[in-house]
Design a protein around this motif. Structure first.
Motif, PDB file in Angstrom:
ATOM      1  N   LEU A 139       0.762  -1.151  -0.071  1.00  0.00           N
ATOM      2  CA  LEU A 139       0.074   0.150   0.028  1.00  0.00           C
ATOM      3  C   LEU A 139       0.882   1.234   0.047  1.00  0.00           C
ATOM      4  CD1 LEU A 139      -2.851  -1.036   2.638  1.00  0.00           C
ATOM      5  CD2 LEU A 139      -3.106  -0.943   0.207  1.00  0.00           C
ATOM      6  N   ALA A 140       0.978   1.811  -1.151  1.00  0.00           N
ATOM      7  CA  ALA A 140       1.963   2.871  -1.376  1.00  0.00           C
ATOM      8  C   ALA A 140       1.300   4.120  -0.936  1.00  0.00           C
ATOM      9  CB  ALA A 140       2.569   2.890  -2.744  1.00  0.00           C
ATOM     10  N   THR A 141       1.841   5.338  -0.368  1.00  0.00           N
ATOM     11  CA  THR A 141       1.329   6.571  -0.102  1.00  0.00           C
ATOM     12  C   THR A 141       2.493   7.715   0.030  1.00  0.00           C
ATOM     13  OG1 THR A 141      -0.146   7.750   1.280  1.00  0.00           O
ATOM     14  CG2 THR A 141       1.069   6.039   2.363  1.00  0.00           C
ATOM     15  N   GLY A 142       1.933   9.005  -0.461  1.00  0.00           N
ATOM     16  CA  GLY A 142       3.038   9.769  -0.164  1.00  0.00           C
ATOM     17  C   GLY A 142       2.387  10.489   1.200  1.00  0.00           C
ATOM     18  N   GLY A 143       1.533   9.816   1.981  1.00  0.00           N
ATOM     19  CA  GLY A 143       1.545  10.298   3.222  1.00  0.00           C
ATOM     20  C   GLY A 143      -0.240  10.604   3.489  1.00  0.00           C
ATOM     21  N   SER A 144      -0.961  10.570   2.479  1.00  0.00           N
ATOM     22  CA  SER A 144      -2.343  10.483   2.851  1.00  0.00           C
ATOM     23  C   SER A 144      -3.185   9.447   3.145  1.00  0.00           C
ATOM     24  CB  SER A 144      -3.104  11.309   1.576  1.00  0.00           C
ATOM     25  OG  SER A 144      -4.520  11.465   1.626  1.00  0.00           O
ATOM     26  N   VAL A 145      -3.770   9.358   4.346  1.00  0.00           N
ATOM     27  CA  VAL A 145      -4.498   8.301   4.792  1.00  0.00           C
ATOM     28  C   VAL A 145      -5.855   8.752   5.209  1.00  0.00           C
ATOM     29  CG1 VAL A 145      -4.761   6.396   6.409  1.00  0.00           C
ATOM     30  CG2 VAL A 145      -2.559   7.153   5.537  1.00  0.00           C
ATOM     31  N   MET A 146      -6.854   8.701   4.463  1.00  0.00           N
ATOM     32  CA  MET A 146      -8.249   9.159   4.923  1.00  0.00           C
ATOM     33  C   MET A 146      -9.087   7.985   5.258  1.00  0.00           C
ATOM     34  SD  MET A 146      -8.333  11.381   1.230  1.00  0.00           S
ATOM     35  CE  MET A 146      -8.947  13.201   1.296  1.00  0.00           C
ATOM     36  N   VAL A 147      -9.694   8.412   6.311  1.00  0.00           N
ATOM     37  CA  VAL A 147     -10.440   7.251   6.963  1.00  0.00           C
ATOM     38  C   VAL A 147     -12.106   7.527   6.809  1.00  0.00           C
ATOM     39  CG1 VAL A 147     -10.935   5.784   8.971  1.00  0.00           C
ATOM     40  CG2 VAL A 147      -9.011   7.009   8.798  1.00  0.00           C
ATOM     41  N   PHE A 148     -12.831   6.654   6.453  1.00  0.00           N
ATOM     42  CA  PHE A 148     -14.131   6.639   6.109  1.00  0.00           C
ATOM     43  C   PHE A 148     -14.862   5.737   7.139  1.00  0.00           C
ATOM     44  CE2 PHE A 148     -12.276   8.018   2.294  1.00  0.00           C
ATOM     45  CZ  PHE A 148     -12.448   9.455   2.125  1.00  0.00           C
ATOM     46  N   GLY A 149     -15.846   6.261   7.989  1.00  0.00           N
ATOM     47  CA  GLY A 149     -16.588   5.402   8.955  1.00  0.00           C
ATOM     48  C   GLY A 149     -17.651   4.668   8.388  1.00  0.00           C
ATOM     49  N   PRO A 150     -18.310   4.111   9.065  1.00  0.00           N
ATOM     50  CA  PRO A 150     -19.469   2.955   8.436  1.00  0.00           C
ATOM     51  C   PRO A 150     -20.689   3.889   8.303  1.00  0.00           C
ATOM     52  CG  PRO A 150     -18.718   2.329  10.473  1.00  0.00           C
ATOM     53  CD  PRO A 150     -18.144   3.483  10.375  1.00  0.00           C
ATOM     54  N   GLN A 151     -20.748   4.979   8.757  1.00  0.00           N
ATOM     55  CA  GLN A 151     -21.974   5.761   8.083  1.00  0.00           C
ATOM     56  C   GLN A 151     -21.891   6.659   6.752  1.00  0.00           C
ATOM     57  OE1 GLN A 151     -19.279   6.797  10.227  1.00  0.00           O
ATOM     58  NE2 GLN A 151     -19.462   8.836  10.893  1.00  0.00           N
ATOM     59  N   ARG A 152     -20.654   6.366   6.099  1.00  0.00           N
ATOM     60  CA  ARG A 152     -20.390   7.214   5.125  1.00  0.00           C
ATOM     61  C   ARG A 152     -20.655   6.527   3.552  1.00  0.00           C
ATOM     62  NH1 ARG A 152     -19.573  11.819   7.537  1.00  0.00           N
ATOM     63  NH2 ARG A 152     -18.233  11.687   9.106  1.00  0.00           N
ATOM     64  N   ASN A 153     -21.196   7.272   2.537  1.00  0.00           N
ATOM     65  CA  ASN A 153     -21.487   6.701   1.343  1.00  0.00           C
ATOM     66  C   ASN A 153     -20.107   6.777   0.395  1.00  0.00           C
ATOM     67  OD1 ASN A 153     -22.388   6.422  -1.258  1.00  0.00           O
ATOM     68  ND2 ASN A 153     -24.163   7.522  -0.937  1.00  0.00           N
ATOM     69  N   LEU A 154     -19.619   5.641   0.274  1.00  0.00           N
ATOM     70  CA  LEU A 154     -18.340   5.647  -0.368  1.00  0.00           C
ATOM     71  C   LEU A 154     -18.362   6.099  -1.894  1.00  0.00           C
ATOM     72  CD1 LEU A 154     -16.775   2.457   0.923  1.00  0.00           C
ATOM     73  CD2 LEU A 154     -16.717   4.678   1.858  1.00  0.00           C
ATOM     74  N   LEU A 155     -19.398   5.874  -2.517  1.00  0.00           N
ATOM     75  CA  LEU A 155     -19.668   6.302  -3.690  1.00  0.00           C
ATOM     76  C   LEU A 155     -19.666   7.751  -4.056  1.00  0.00           C
ATOM     77  CD1 LEU A 155     -19.688   4.166  -5.958  1.00  0.00           C
ATOM     78  CD2 LEU A 155     -22.348   4.505  -6.214  1.00  0.00           C
ATOM     79  N   HIS A 156     -20.506   8.223  -2.971  1.00  0.00           N
ATOM     80  CA  HIS A 156     -20.408   9.806  -2.862  1.00  0.00           C
ATOM     81  C   HIS A 156     -18.789  10.313  -2.695  1.00  0.00           C
ATOM     82  CE1 HIS A 156     -21.240  14.067  -1.887  1.00  0.00           C
ATOM     83  NE2 HIS A 156     -20.374  13.658  -0.795  1.00  0.00           N
ATOM     84  N   VAL A 157     -17.946   9.810  -1.954  1.00  0.00           N
ATOM     85  CA  VAL A 157     -16.582   9.922  -1.694  1.00  0.00           C
ATOM     86  C   VAL A 157     -15.879   9.977  -3.520  1.00  0.00           C
ATOM     87  CG1 VAL A 157     -14.254   9.506  -0.726  1.00  0.00           C
ATOM     88  CG2 VAL A 157     -16.505   9.172   0.550  1.00  0.00           C
ATOM     89  N   VAL A 158     -16.228   8.833  -3.970  1.00  0.00           N
ATOM     90  CA  VAL A 158     -15.653   8.582  -5.246  1.00  0.00           C
ATOM     91  C   VAL A 158     -16.015   9.927  -6.043  1.00  0.00           C
ATOM     92  CG1 VAL A 158     -15.500   7.066  -7.424  1.00  0.00           C
ATOM     93  CG2 VAL A 158     -15.425   6.109  -5.345  1.00  0.00           C
ATOM     94  N   SER A 159     -17.332  10.191  -6.117  1.00  0.00           N
ATOM     95  CA  SER A 159     -17.676  11.196  -6.912  1.00  0.00           C
ATOM     96  C   SER A 159     -17.017  12.585  -6.630  1.00  0.00           C
ATOM     97  CB  SER A 159     -19.239  11.378  -6.839  1.00  0.00           C
ATOM     98  OG  SER A 159     -19.587  12.622  -7.419  1.00  0.00           O
ATOM     99  N   LYS A 160     -16.669  12.864  -5.457  1.00  0.00           N
ATOM    100  CA  LYS A 160     -16.021  14.048  -4.699  1.00  0.00           C
ATOM    101  C   LYS A 160     -14.748  14.018  -5.517  1.00  0.00           C
ATOM    102  CE  LYS A 160     -16.704  16.937  -2.162  1.00  0.00           C
ATOM    103  NZ  LYS A 160     -17.279  18.127  -2.505  1.00  0.00           N
ATOM    104  N   PHE A 161     -13.955  12.890  -5.264  1.00  0.00           N
ATOM    105  CA  PHE A 161     -12.543  12.623  -6.017  1.00  0.00           C
ATOM    106  C   PHE A 161     -12.472  12.946  -7.347  1.00  0.00           C
ATOM    107  CE2 PHE A 161     -11.010   9.555  -2.243  1.00  0.00           C
ATOM    108  CZ  PHE A 161     -10.970  10.838  -1.432  1.00  0.00           C
ATOM    109  N   LEU A 162     -13.574  12.531  -8.069  1.00  0.00           N
ATOM    110  CA  LEU A 162     -13.493  12.655  -9.406  1.00  0.00           C
ATOM    111  C   LEU A 162     -13.462  14.293  -9.921  1.00  0.00           C
ATOM    112  CD1 LEU A 162     -15.449   9.561 -10.781  1.00  0.00           C
ATOM    113  CD2 LEU A 162     -12.930   9.974 -10.999  1.00  0.00           C
ATOM    114  N   GLU A 163     -14.441  14.736  -9.079  1.00  0.00           N
ATOM    115  CA  GLU A 163     -14.676  16.369  -9.216  1.00  0.00           C
ATOM    116  C   GLU A 163     -13.538  16.944  -8.794  1.00  0.00           C
ATOM    117  OE1 GLU A 163     -18.072  17.855  -6.418  1.00  0.00           O
ATOM    118  OE2 GLU A 163     -16.846  19.658  -6.275  1.00  0.00           O
TER     119      GLU A 163
END
Ligand SMILES: Cc1cc2nc3c(=O)[nH]c(=O)nc-3n(C[C@H](O)[C@H](O)[C@H](O)COP(=O)(O)O)c2cc1C
Ligand code: SF4
Ligand code: SF4
Ligand code: FES
Lengths: 603, 181
Positions: free
Chosen positions: A470-494
């Motif tokens: 698991l390579a990373t430049g440093g960023s580790v973002m945690v998403f809890g059980p209440q999160r809509n991951l698809l929405h997160v994907v959409s935000k990243f694409l934005e």
């Protein structure tokens, strides 16, 4: 033509030696004095530095922090990335709108305050956060927004918004920021103490080749994301043809969720500058440039001061480290709000006073980089490792971490965890351990490496953080059980749609199409075939894009399709009679029914 | 065995794609040996007489009738092909997509330089299909199986594609047939 503008532009250009490669500095200064760079100003600049108007305009139109339209005396830029959203930025958005009586993208009628959105400003561990001109405000609440706006209207001085100072050097008079370091775990490489000069003196006691040999022996790999072996990069730079060589430090830190370089710059700037000087010695450079993202402008005066201190210690300037004939100095180049400028060839373009467009490779920067000269570009953390390696020895460093990934790594952890902040961990550490340290055992998903990295779930928590897993430049973002991951994907694409430089079609168009399709699925209008479409298109964007941005922008989609496929599937529907679920005939007819004044006979 | 049936229609197109189909010249004799034409402007059959193997769609959807026809084609045809740039991308008619619909109506019926309309009434006879808010390429309205680009696709392109489909072979379109400059 206004005489005052003319005089100012001439003075600003003069201060930059009328040098067209310093156009970034020139337009930034004009922007800050006049609130915009008008066409008239562009003409003047072009004439004064012997460039074409279109070259100047190209720069102004490229960067988010520059504009040809007047902005308010104070510009408020609120982070609209997903971490801030999770921290409640929706309320902050509403509060700003109401308190200022304008929407985002607008300026108050009196022309004093402009309100904008901006992607991650590197304050994810103290979100929601915003910039008020160069001043950072963190942990916003609706109350603090109202109070802030009231104050601003009264005195228009962003500096006075900072009441409680942060820890460490954030409280230094030249920083004067409410920013907190949140160093949760110190390790032996970055956050240990170093007596200024120790590492550099050991370096200059050796030959440059020996320094490079030591870096190779340490097996140091770049900390900026790509993980290229630093010793080899330096070797290439040193042996490439060229009258001059350059050392560039990448402090653009634009990958959302990354804020560890900010903490290094605040607390370990000496270590960094010493590492850069060692690099200068190793590759044979006289000049170093620190490319500092505009979001970190609040650190500039402080960093200039540290540079001065290094000079007076003899660790920069002439005969550096007491080594006869080794001259090396560092200047700071400010960015102007463009994620793509973290890509090393775009960073070089930006330093050359151009639009932050990536360049074709080869030639690589080590062969032909800044101003066509051999250049090494390294991350902030990489240079810090270098200084430590020279001080403690390559063997000491190499035994830290894992075989393929020696040393320690700074992780900046944010999102749904108890202790967001910066962690120095040995490479090879299991993601599960990292989550435990941060108090995020409940995580539904973790985005490792920022939007351009990958999203993993429970079954991958026993994998290790290192270049080969698991390579990373440093960023580790945690998403809890209440999160809509698809929405997160959409935000990243934005984010990628917004930050694509637009040069090549797969990235410029592909990311828009990816987002459209993900949004369609989110809206409950997706069907089975959309998953194959996303997979296909994602791979095309990855394969056919010119630079690292497009080569990684589809990762949020591809990694969630792999690791969270059921989440997509639960939203899919079956189309009826081959009709597209996303086509809504009633909505498509609504306008015409109003204009014509009758209902449809067909539907 | 009965010959497979082919249906064709022109939605928001200029009939140029149909003209191109007729451009296959004498090969049309071969074509009618291979297939029967069902609903199509070519034989003027107005309604589907049964299930069709292939539907050729010219033009995108600019109004409600286009949508109804296209959905009807989807229901009756095993394979739908978007023929030409209007069907695949909206084409020329989609140039109106950047103009609010109200302005389009106004230009056509109220303010246009050649308009004489003293009553200032926008025609609302049910015979005139309502316009959609924008012009849609066909695949945004129903599932489309194949796209043949070109404005119009050349007769040879259409011929090669049809023959390949009917003989169940992969379609081999040489570069010359899909090169547009
Ligand atoms: C879109 C994009 C953004 C990047 N942003 C950064 C950044 O903010 N900081 C960084 O050090 N490297 C960034 N990189 C990686 C750099 O291109 C380069 O690999 C790195 O600075 C080299 O330094 P290193 O070898 O020390 O890691 C980015 C790459 C891409 C493609
Ligand atoms: S991949 Fe994206 S960011 Fe990179 S050059 Fe192409 S358009 Fe620009
Ligand atoms: S693609 Fe060209 S020929 Fe075919 S309908 Fe459209 S405009 Fe006419
Ligand atoms: S500061 Fe908002 S996501 Fe990083």
């Amino acid at each position: 033509m206004s005489a005052s503008l003319q005089a100012a532009v001439q003075e600003i250009c003069q201060a930059c030696g009328n040098d067209r490669t310093r156009v970034m500095d020139i337009v930034r200064e004009v922007q800050s004095r006049f609130g915009c760079v008008t066409g008239e100003a562009m003409d003047l600049i072009a004439k004064t530095v012997s460039a074409h108007r279109v070259e100047v305009e190209g720069v102004v139109s490229f960067y988010a922090f520059l504009s040809d339209q007047p902005k308010g005396e104070v510009v408020i830029r609120l982070c609209n990335d997903v971490i801030d959203e999770m921290a409640g930025s929706e309320r902050i958005v509403r509060a700003f709108r109401e308190a200022l009586g304008i929407d985002f993208g607008q300026t108050t009628p009196d022309g004093r305050i402009t309100l904008e959105h901006t992607p991650c400003i590197g304050m994810c561990d103290q979100a929601p956060a915003a910039m008020v001109n160069d001043v950072i405000v963190t942990r916003l609440s609706s109350d603090s927004v109202w109070a802030m706006v009231r104050e601003l209207k009264a005195h228009m001085d962003p500096k006075r918004l900072v009441q409680k100072l942060g820890d460490g050097n954030n409280a230094h008079s030249l920083v004067h920021a409410m920013v907190e370091n949140n160093i949760r775990r110190s390790g032996p490489v970055i956050f240990a103490d170093l007596t200024p000069g120790d590492a550099l003196k050991k370096a200059v006691a050796m030959s440059p080749q020996e320094v490079i040999r030591d870096i190779k022996t340490s097996r140091l790999r770049g900390r900026g994301g790509a993980g290229f072996p630093t010793g080899i990069k330096w070797d290439y730079t040193r042996s490439a043809e060229g009258a001059k060589r350059y050392v560039l430090c990448n402090a653009d830190e634009g990958e959302p969720g990354t804020f560890k370089d900010r903490v290094i710059l605040t607390e370990k700037a000496e270590l960094l500058f010493e590492g850069m000087a060692i690099a200068g010695y190793a590759v044979g450079a006289e000049t170093g440039i620190l490319y500092l993202r505009a979001e970190y402008a609040y650190l500039r005066a402080f960093l200039e001061d540290v540079l001065n201190r290094q000079r007076s210690r003899g660790l920069l300037g002439k005969d550096v480290g007491g080594k006869r004939g080794f001259d090396f100095d560092i200047r700071i180049q400010m960015g102007a709000g463009a994620y793509i400028c973290g890509e090393e060839t775009a960073l070089i373009s930006s330093c050359e006073g151009l639009r932050g467009d990536p360049k074709n490779r080869p030639p690589f920067p080590a062969q032909k980089g800044y101003l066509g000269c051999p250049t090494t570009v390294n991350n902030v953390e990489t240079f810090c490792c270098v200084a430590r390696i020279l001080d403690k020895g390559p063997g000491w460093f190499a035994q830290l971490g894992s075989q393929g990934s020696s040393g320690t790594k700074l992780l900046s952890i944010s999102g749904d965890c108890k202790s967001p902040g910066v962690y120095e961990v040995p490479f090879g550490v299991k993601l599960r351990e990292v989550l435990k340290m941060a108090g995020a055992e409940e995580a539904l998903a973790v985005q490792v490496g920022g939007p351009s990295g990958q999203m993993v779930g429970e079954k991958d928590y026993d994998r290790s953080i290192c270049y080969d897993d698991l390579a990373t430049g440093g960023s580790v973002m945690v998403f809890g059980p209440q999160r809509n991951l698809l929405h997160v994907v959409s935000k990243f694409l934005e984010f990628f749609v917004e930050e694509s430089c637009g040069y090549c079609t797969p990235c410029r168009v592909g990311n828009v199409l990816l987002k459209e399709r993900v949004d369609r699925i989110l809206a409950g209008q997706g069907e089975e075939a959309d998953l194959a479409y996303l997979q296909d298109l994602g791979q095309t964007v990855k394969m056919a894009s010119r630079c690292g941005l497009g080569q990684t922008s589809a990762n949020p989609v591809l990694s969630t399709l792999k690791n969270f496929r059921s989440m997509y599937e639960s939203l899919l529907r079956k189309p009826i009679d081959g009709k597209q679920l996303s086509f809504d005939i009633h909505q498509a007819l609504a306008d015409a029914q109003t204009v014509v004044g009758r209902q449809s006979v067909h539907f | 065995m009965a010959k497979p049936k082919v249906a064709t229609t022109s939605l928001a197109g200029c009939f140029g794609c149909h003209m191109s189909l007729l451009d296959i010249d004498d090969r049309i004799l071969k074509l009618v040996e291979l297939v029967d034409f069902d609903k199509s402007p070519i034989d003027d059959i107005k309604e589907f007489s049964g299930r069709c193997a292939i539907g050729l769609i010219e033009g995108g959807c600019c109004n409600e009738e286009n949508v109804r026809v296209l959905q009807d084609f989807r229901k009756h045809c095993d394979i739908l092909i978007s023929v030409g740039d209007c069907a695949t991308m909206g084409g020329i008619p989609a140039m109106r997509n950047n103009i609010p619909l109200e302005e389009c109506y106004a230009e056509a019926y109220l303010d246009g330089p050649t308009v004489h309309n003293p009553s200032k009434q926008i025609p609302n006879d049910p015979e005139l299909p309502l316009l959609l808010n924008k012009v849609y390429p066909c695949h945004e309205v129903v599932k489309i199986d194949y796209h043949l680009p070109g404005c119009p696709p050349s007769a040879d392109t259409l011929w090669e594609a049809l023959v390949a489909l009917l003989s169940d072979k992969p379609v081999a379109l040489p570069y010359a047939l899909i090169k547009y400059d």
